[in-house]
Design a protein around this motif. Structure first.
Motif, mmCIF file in Angstrom:
data_model
loop_
_atom_site.group_PDB
_atom_site.id
_atom_site.type_symbol
_atom_site.label_atom_id
_atom_site.label_comp_id
_atom_site.label_asym_id
_atom_site.label_seq_id
_atom_site.Cartn_x
_atom_site.Cartn_y
_atom_site.Cartn_z
ATOM 1 N N ILE A 18 18.421 28.969 94.420
ATOM 2 C CA ILE A 18 17.252 28.277 94.952
ATOM 3 C C ILE A 18 17.711 27.222 95.948
ATOM 4 O O ILE A 18 18.507 26.348 95.619
ATOM 5 N N VAL A 19 17.195 27.306 97.167
ATOM 6 C CA VAL A 19 17.561 26.391 98.244
ATOM 7 C C VAL A 19 16.328 25.578 98.625
ATOM 8 O O VAL A 19 15.245 26.141 98.841
ATOM 9 N N TYR A 39 15.011 24.407 84.440
ATOM 10 C CA TYR A 39 15.334 25.829 84.305
ATOM 11 C C TYR A 39 16.785 26.101 83.939
ATOM 12 O O TYR A 39 17.114 27.205 83.522
ATOM 13 N N GLY A 40 17.634 25.127 84.086
ATOM 14 C CA GLY A 40 19.022 25.300 83.688
ATOM 15 C C GLY A 40 19.323 24.592 82.391
ATOM 16 O O GLY A 40 19.588 25.212 81.366
ATOM 17 N N LEU A 41 19.218 23.259 82.398
ATOM 18 C CA LEU A 41 19.587 22.453 81.234
ATOM 19 C C LEU A 41 18.696 22.733 80.041
ATOM 20 O O LEU A 41 19.166 23.022 78.940
ATOM 21 N N ASP A 42 17.362 22.654 80.229
ATOM 22 C CA ASP A 42 16.443 22.826 79.104
ATOM 23 C C ASP A 42 16.523 24.218 78.490
ATOM 24 O O ASP A 42 16.334 24.390 77.284
ATOM 25 N N SER A 43 16.782 25.232 79.311
ATOM 26 C CA SER A 43 16.849 26.605 78.802
ATOM 27 C C SER A 43 18.252 26.973 78.337
ATOM 28 O O SER A 43 18.482 28.071 77.849
ATOM 29 N N ARG A 44 19.203 26.022 78.534
ATOM 30 C CA ARG A 44 20.595 26.238 78.138
ATOM 31 C C ARG A 44 21.193 27.465 78.821
ATOM 32 O O ARG A 44 21.986 28.201 78.241
ATOM 33 N N ARG A 45 20.803 27.664 80.062
ATOM 34 C CA ARG A 45 21.361 28.750 80.851
ATOM 35 C C ARG A 45 22.303 28.170 81.899
ATOM 36 O O ARG A 45 22.083 27.074 82.408
ATOM 37 N N PRO A 46 23.402 28.849 82.200
ATOM 38 C CA PRO A 46 24.423 28.304 83.111
ATOM 39 C C PRO A 46 23.834 27.963 84.473
ATOM 40 O O PRO A 46 23.174 28.798 85.108
ATOM 41 N N ALA A 47 24.076 26.722 84.922
ATOM 42 C CA ALA A 47 23.520 26.265 86.195
ATOM 43 C C ALA A 47 24.554 25.444 86.950
ATOM 44 O O ALA A 47 25.483 24.885 86.353
ATOM 45 N N HIS A 48 24.385 25.393 88.259
ATOM 46 C CA HIS A 48 25.286 24.610 89.104
ATOM 47 C C HIS A 48 24.492 24.104 90.304
ATOM 48 O O HIS A 48 23.553 24.760 90.768
ATOM 49 N N ILE A 49 24.862 22.921 90.796
ATOM 50 C CA ILE A 49 24.213 22.319 91.951
ATOM 51 C C ILE A 49 25.200 22.265 93.116
ATOM 52 O O ILE A 49 26.367 21.933 92.926
ATOM 53 N N ILE A 50 24.717 22.604 94.307
ATOM 54 C CA ILE A 50 25.524 22.488 95.520
ATOM 55 C C ILE A 50 24.792 21.585 96.501
ATOM 56 O O ILE A 50 23.599 21.779 96.763
ATOM 57 N N SER A 51 25.489 20.584 97.014
ATOM 58 C CA SER A 51 24.909 19.707 98.027
ATOM 59 C C SER A 51 25.494 20.038 99.386
ATOM 60 O O SER A 51 26.698 19.935 99.587
ATOM 61 N N ALA A 52 24.617 20.436 100.300
ATOM 62 C CA ALA A 52 25.016 20.620 101.699
ATOM 63 C C ALA A 52 24.408 19.496 102.534
ATOM 64 O O ALA A 52 24.251 19.625 103.746
ATOM 65 N N HIS A 53 24.096 18.398 101.864
ATOM 66 C CA HIS A 53 23.380 17.266 102.469
ATOM 67 C C HIS A 53 24.377 16.280 103.057
ATOM 68 O O HIS A 53 24.428 15.109 102.681
ATOM 69 N N VAL A 54 25.189 16.735 104.002
ATOM 70 C CA VAL A 54 26.293 15.911 104.503
ATOM 71 C C VAL A 54 25.887 15.001 105.659
ATOM 72 O O VAL A 54 26.667 14.152 106.076
ATOM 73 N N PHE A 95 21.716 30.104 87.462
ATOM 74 C CA PHE A 95 20.981 29.295 88.419
ATOM 75 C C PHE A 95 21.945 28.529 89.308
ATOM 76 O O PHE A 95 22.852 27.866 88.814
ATOM 77 N N VAL A 96 21.728 28.601 90.610
ATOM 78 C CA VAL A 96 22.428 27.746 91.551
ATOM 79 C C VAL A 96 21.358 27.078 92.410
ATOM 80 O O VAL A 96 20.477 27.748 92.960
ATOM 81 N N PHE A 97 21.434 25.750 92.494
ATOM 82 C CA PHE A 97 20.439 24.970 93.237
ATOM 83 C C PHE A 97 21.131 24.305 94.420
ATOM 84 O O PHE A 97 22.116 23.589 94.239
ATOM 85 N N VAL A 98 20.611 24.525 95.622
ATOM 86 C CA VAL A 98 21.263 24.055 96.847
ATOM 87 C C VAL A 98 20.381 23.026 97.551
ATOM 88 O O VAL A 98 19.227 23.323 97.913
ATOM 89 N N ASP A 99 20.925 21.821 97.745
ATOM 90 C CA ASP A 99 20.243 20.769 98.485
ATOM 91 C C ASP A 99 20.713 20.803 99.935
ATOM 92 O O ASP A 99 21.872 21.121 100.215
#
Length: 203
Positions: A18-19, A39-54, A95-99
């Motif tokens: 999700i971007v 959707y990641g923490l509460d459901s205990r499913r593997p998640a990661h965040i990526i910041s491209a907000h440089v 889940f991968v979440f991209v900022d």
């Protein structure tokens, strides 16, 4: 269906990347953390965040801090090539979440390379984040400016501060973009809800 949440968000075993894109101060970073927590923490499913907000260093630092509090991994990248590598490294996450950077009317050229990368990758579920307090003409202009990212959905923030809501539906229909979520505050992971038909009708 103009009001929908991607089914992959609620289906175990389905990977979602999700971007969030949008103008400055739309609230992308906070909403991204809300989604990661819900959707990641509460459901205990593997998640990661990526910041491209440089373009704004403090935003990446804020995201790192929030991710650390939630116990979710966070990677900061500076180029589309680095983003591609980070996505590859996180293939095992459901889940991968991209900022991404907030881009105003005069900043779009700075985000052109990132927009091209995001638009070319069909597996990315890109949500255009917009404040509900914008005037209808400003909502239209923001959607038009961000077409380079090929957003698939609209996500509206600051809904509790808005007086009128018809512009949401009009813009959704104009571009055939579903409305994914509505948010009303800063509480994490609260103040975030799917934009269902019932909710939109109530508004």
């Amino acid at each position: 269906d103009l009001f929908t949440v991607d089914a992959t968000l609620g289906r175990s075993g389905m990977r979602a990347v999700i971007v969030l894109v949008g103008p400055p101060v739309a609230g992308k970073t906070t909403r991204l953390v809300k989604l990661a927590a819900r959707y990641g923490l509460d459901s205990r499913r593997p998640a990661h965040i990526i910041s491209a907000h440089v373009l704004r260093i403090s935003a990446a630092d804020q995201l790192r801090t929030l991710a650390s509090i939630l116990g979710i991994g966070c990677t900061v990248v500076e180029t589309p090539t680095a983003l591609a590598q980070a996505l590859q490294e996180q293939q095992g996450k459901e889940f991968v979440f991209v900022d991404t950077p907030g881009l105003g009317p005069h900043d779009m050229e700075d985000g052109a390379e990132l927009a091209c990368f995001i638009a070319e990758h069909a597996e990315l579920d890109t949500h255009l984040v917009l404040p509900a307090t914008l005037r209808p003409a400003d909502i239209t202009a923001a959607v038009d400016r961000h077409q380079a990212f090929h957003p698939r959905k609209l996500l509206f923030t600051h809904v509790d501060e808005a007086a009128c809501f018809g512009a949401f539906v009009s813009e959704s229909a104009r571009r055939s973009l579903p409305i994914s979520f509505l948010t009303t505050g800063q509480q994490i992971p609260d103040d975030l809800e799917p934009a269902t038909k019932e909710k939109m009708t109530t508004l």
